[in-house]
Write a protein that holds these residues in place. Structure first.
Motif, PDB file in Angstrom:
ATOM      1  N   GLN A  30      37.166  52.869  54.728  1.00 60.39           N
ATOM      2  CA  GLN A  30      37.550  53.337  53.309  1.00 60.39           C
ATOM      3  C   GLN A  30      36.448  54.444  52.893  1.00 60.39           C
ATOM      4  O   GLN A  30      36.654  55.277  52.437  1.00 60.39           O
ATOM      5  CB  GLN A  30      37.445  51.996  52.377  1.00 60.39           C
ATOM      6  CG  GLN A  30      37.979  52.522  51.172  1.00 60.39           C
ATOM      7  CD  GLN A  30      37.820  51.262  50.084  1.00 60.39           C
ATOM      8  OE1 GLN A  30      36.792  51.011  49.589  1.00 60.39           O
ATOM      9  NE2 GLN A  30      39.012  50.831  49.849  1.00 60.39           N
ATOM     10  N   ASP A  47      46.246  53.454  42.481  1.00 60.47           N
ATOM     11  CA  ASP A  47      47.608  52.935  42.854  1.00 60.47           C
ATOM     12  C   ASP A  47      48.733  53.107  41.760  1.00 60.47           C
ATOM     13  O   ASP A  47      48.368  53.846  40.727  1.00 60.47           O
ATOM     14  CB  ASP A  47      47.731  51.374  43.185  1.00 60.47           C
ATOM     15  CG  ASP A  47      47.516  50.518  42.042  1.00 60.47           C
ATOM     16  OD1 ASP A  47      47.697  50.679  40.962  1.00 60.47           O
ATOM     17  OD2 ASP A  47      47.269  49.275  42.221  1.00 60.47           O
ATOM     18  N   TYR A 201      34.182  44.515  50.468  1.00 62.48           N
ATOM     19  CA  TYR A 201      35.711  44.577  50.206  1.00 62.48           C
ATOM     20  C   TYR A 201      36.459  44.471  51.484  1.00 62.48           C
ATOM     21  O   TYR A 201      37.551  44.075  51.579  1.00 62.48           O
ATOM     22  CB  TYR A 201      36.151  45.959  49.384  1.00 62.48           C
ATOM     23  CG  TYR A 201      35.353  46.300  48.347  1.00 62.48           C
ATOM     24  CD1 TYR A 201      35.099  45.406  47.337  1.00 62.48           C
ATOM     25  CD2 TYR A 201      34.877  47.622  48.084  1.00 62.48           C
ATOM     26  CE1 TYR A 201      34.589  45.708  46.156  1.00 62.48           C
ATOM     27  CE2 TYR A 201      34.146  48.032  46.605  1.00 62.48           C
ATOM     28  CZ  TYR A 201      34.104  46.892  45.879  1.00 62.48           C
ATOM     29  OH  TYR A 201      33.491  47.274  44.581  1.00 62.48           O
ATOM     30  N   GLU A 202      35.793  44.922  52.624  1.00 63.04           N
ATOM     31  CA  GLU A 202      36.535  44.924  53.872  1.00 63.04           C
ATOM     32  C   GLU A 202      35.691  43.788  54.786  1.00 63.04           C
ATOM     33  O   GLU A 202      34.497  43.946  55.016  1.00 63.04           O
ATOM     34  CB  GLU A 202      36.428  46.192  54.595  1.00 63.04           C
ATOM     35  CG  GLU A 202      37.294  47.244  53.608  1.00 63.04           C
ATOM     36  CD  GLU A 202      36.981  48.603  54.355  1.00 63.04           C
ATOM     37  OE1 GLU A 202      37.199  48.854  55.518  1.00 63.04           O
ATOM     38  OE2 GLU A 202      37.296  49.797  53.727  1.00 63.04           O
ATOM     39  N   HIS A 241      51.728  41.455  42.184  1.00 56.56           N
ATOM     40  CA  HIS A 241      50.993  42.027  43.264  1.00 56.56           C
ATOM     41  C   HIS A 241      49.496  41.707  42.875  1.00 56.56           C
ATOM     42  O   HIS A 241      49.095  41.812  41.771  1.00 56.56           O
ATOM     43  CB  HIS A 241      51.260  43.495  43.354  1.00 56.56           C
ATOM     44  CG  HIS A 241      50.902  44.309  42.539  1.00 56.56           C
ATOM     45  ND1 HIS A 241      51.639  44.758  41.367  1.00 56.56           N
ATOM     46  CD2 HIS A 241      49.372  45.006  42.263  1.00 56.56           C
ATOM     47  CE1 HIS A 241      51.025  45.633  40.428  1.00 56.56           C
ATOM     48  NE2 HIS A 241      49.722  45.765  41.098  1.00 56.56           N
ATOM     49  N   SER A 242      48.792  41.912  44.022  1.00 55.51           N
ATOM     50  CA  SER A 242      47.531  41.715  43.844  1.00 55.51           C
ATOM     51  C   SER A 242      46.840  42.907  43.973  1.00 55.51           C
ATOM     52  O   SER A 242      46.922  43.836  44.972  1.00 55.51           O
ATOM     53  CB  SER A 242      46.927  40.747  45.021  1.00 55.51           C
ATOM     54  OG  SER A 242      45.347  40.661  45.022  1.00 55.51           O
ATOM     55  N   ASN A 243      45.689  43.283  43.139  1.00 55.23           N
ATOM     56  CA  ASN A 243      44.930  44.338  43.152  1.00 55.23           C
ATOM     57  C   ASN A 243      43.536  44.079  43.730  1.00 55.23           C
ATOM     58  O   ASN A 243      42.401  44.791  43.598  1.00 55.23           O
ATOM     59  CB  ASN A 243      44.916  45.128  42.048  1.00 55.23           C
ATOM     60  CG  ASN A 243      44.358  44.572  40.791  1.00 55.23           C
ATOM     61  OD1 ASN A 243      44.010  43.038  40.939  1.00 55.23           O
ATOM     62  ND2 ASN A 243      44.114  44.941  39.747  1.00 55.23           N
ATOM     63  N   GLU A 245      40.605  42.104  46.770  1.00 55.27           N
ATOM     64  CA  GLU A 245      40.676  42.211  48.302  1.00 55.27           C
ATOM     65  C   GLU A 245      41.863  41.737  48.969  1.00 55.27           C
ATOM     66  O   GLU A 245      42.719  40.823  48.533  1.00 55.27           O
ATOM     67  CB  GLU A 245      39.429  41.232  48.657  1.00 55.27           C
ATOM     68  CG  GLU A 245      38.033  41.857  48.223  1.00 55.27           C
ATOM     69  CD  GLU A 245      37.627  40.899  46.929  1.00 55.27           C
ATOM     70  OE1 GLU A 245      36.572  40.589  46.541  1.00 55.27           O
ATOM     71  OE2 GLU A 245      38.701  40.633  46.124  1.00 55.27           O
ATOM     72  N   GLU A 246      41.788  42.430  50.406  1.00 54.31           N
ATOM     73  CA  GLU A 246      43.102  41.940  51.107  1.00 54.31           C
ATOM     74  C   GLU A 246      43.349  40.456  51.372  1.00 54.31           C
ATOM     75  O   GLU A 246      44.558  39.915  51.388  1.00 54.31           O
ATOM     76  CB  GLU A 246      42.924  42.564  52.461  1.00 54.31           C
ATOM     77  CG  GLU A 246      43.259  43.983  52.390  1.00 54.31           C
ATOM     78  CD  GLU A 246      43.311  44.843  53.834  1.00 54.31           C
ATOM     79  OE1 GLU A 246      43.216  43.779  54.705  1.00 54.31           O
ATOM     80  OE2 GLU A 246      43.205  45.987  53.881  1.00 54.31           O
ATOM     81  N   LYS A 247      42.357  39.483  51.308  1.00 50.65           N
ATOM     82  CA  LYS A 247      42.355  38.021  51.610  1.00 50.65           C
ATOM     83  C   LYS A 247      43.450  37.427  50.301  1.00 50.65           C
ATOM     84  O   LYS A 247      43.965  36.415  50.571  1.00 50.65           O
ATOM     85  CB  LYS A 247      41.106  37.538  51.751  1.00 50.65           C
ATOM     86  CG  LYS A 247      40.330  37.560  50.546  1.00 50.65           C
ATOM     87  CD  LYS A 247      39.018  36.749  50.811  1.00 50.65           C
ATOM     88  CE  LYS A 247      37.905  36.667  49.911  1.00 50.65           C
ATOM     89  NZ  LYS A 247      36.658  36.019  49.950  1.00 50.65           N
ATOM     90  N   TYR A 248      43.454  38.296  49.307  1.00 55.17           N
ATOM     91  CA  TYR A 248      44.175  37.501  48.118  1.00 55.17           C
ATOM     92  C   TYR A 248      45.568  37.826  48.427  1.00 55.17           C
ATOM     93  O   TYR A 248      46.478  37.507  47.556  1.00 55.17           O
ATOM     94  CB  TYR A 248      43.690  38.216  46.899  1.00 55.17           C
ATOM     95  CG  TYR A 248      42.606  37.297  46.279  1.00 55.17           C
ATOM     96  CD1 TYR A 248      42.500  36.177  45.692  1.00 55.17           C
ATOM     97  CD2 TYR A 248      41.202  37.736  46.897  1.00 55.17           C
ATOM     98  CE1 TYR A 248      41.153  35.524  45.515  1.00 55.17           C
ATOM     99  CE2 TYR A 248      39.860  37.223  46.457  1.00 55.17           C
ATOM    100  CZ  TYR A 248      40.107  36.090  45.697  1.00 55.17           C
ATOM    101  OH  TYR A 248      38.749  35.446  45.544  1.00 55.17           O
ATOM    102  N   ASP A 249      46.032  38.723  49.578  1.00 55.69           N
ATOM    103  CA  ASP A 249      47.465  39.163  49.702  1.00 55.69           C
ATOM    104  C   ASP A 249      48.465  38.048  49.715  1.00 55.69           C
ATOM    105  O   ASP A 249      49.530  38.021  49.653  1.00 55.69           O
ATOM    106  CB  ASP A 249      47.626  40.256  50.462  1.00 55.69           C
ATOM    107  CG  ASP A 249      47.114  41.513  50.112  1.00 55.69           C
ATOM    108  OD1 ASP A 249      46.576  41.716  48.858  1.00 55.69           O
ATOM    109  OD2 ASP A 249      47.042  42.503  50.979  1.00 55.69           O
TER     110      ASP A 249
END
Length: 271
Positions: A30, A47, A201-202, A241-243, A245-249
């Motif tokens: 990123q 976004d 974040y990643e 939708h989640s904004n 970290e990806e784990k919350y998707d």
């Protein structure tokens, strides 16, 4: 006095935690992508949800402040929407170093200021048309009403606060738990979460940092705090939708869908 000292210590410890974590954010895809892309005049990492809201509020030709600007990527993105000037404020000197590095590759010239938002210079009062707060700012603040009172001071009369944050409902769940869909914490939790893992974040890291304090603020507290700060609520919308970290998707697209984030705008009244 004890509560004030605790609050002050939490803010300072959170600052140290972010400074300790900064190095982990530079060795990422990123960061490299942003460093490559910020040279474009129309660079934006915002976004569609927040972009549409900012266009609706009106940023073109306006003076904008981002409170809790992190590495400045979103502050730089505001120029793509026509902002006349942009000031990013954060208390982490290490992340502001990254913000200035990104800005050095950009055709735009934001100003980045190191400051605790609770102790802003009077020179920043009544200066901005728009104040922006995005994901991952509100929960670092021990007293949300006090924080919002300082945010309101940055706005001109008639100026607009724009918030795009994770929904407080999401704080009830832990995506890393064995059963991530089980309610893990009360919506009415008072005590902050205290952790010492590096903030990334990643991916994940085993690195330890200064303890940091993550405070849960109910949506009603955020709305009421805005009103008490002299701001008139103009818009409040919740989204599936989640904004974060990806784990919350994993909380998206559920049959029984949680609200995962929200947007709010509020206008500074006279007096």
């Amino acid at each position: 006095m004890e509560m004030q000292a605790t609050t002050k210590n939490a803010i300072a410890s959170n600052r140290d935690a972010w400074n300790d974590s900064a190095k982990h954010h530079k060795n990422t895809d990123q960061w490299r992508a942003h460093l490559s892309a910020v040279g474009r005049a129309d660079f934006s990492c915002l976004d569609q949800t927040i972009t549409s809201l900012l266009l609706s509020v009106g940023v073109d030709g306006k003076d904008v402040v981002q409170l809790g600007c992190n590495n400045g990527r979103e502050s730089l993105s505001l120029f793509a929407l026509g902002a006349r000037s942009v000031v990013g404020i954060d208390q982490s000197s290490a992340f502001l170093d990254q913000a200035r590095e990104l800005a050095s590759h950009s055709p735009h010239e934001p100003e980045f200021i190191e400051a605790d938002i609770h102790c802003l210079s009077p020179a920043l009062h009544s200066r901005f048309d728009v104040a922006l707060i995005t994901i991952g700012v509100l929960n670092w603040m021990p007293d949300i009403a006090d924080f919002l009172s300082h945010v309101a001071k940055t706005l001109k009369v008639g100026g607009t606060l724009v918030v795009y944050e994770t929904h407080p409902f999401l704080e009830m769940f832990d995506p890393d738990s064995p059963d991530p869909y089980r309610v893990d914490s009360s919506y009415f939790r008072v005590e902050p979460f205290v952790e010492d893992d590096a903030i990334v974040y990643e991916g994940k890291t085993e690195a330890k940092i200064s303890p940091f304090y993550w405070f849960v603020h109910r949506l009603g507290d955020i709305v009421t705090g805005s009103i008490e700060a002299g701001l008139q609520i103009a818009h409040l919308k919740e989204y599936p939708h989640s904004n974060r970290e990806e784990k919350y998707d994993l909380y998206e697209n559920q049959q029984a869908q949680l609200p995962l984030c929200f947007t709010l705008t509020a206008i500074k009244r006279q007096g």
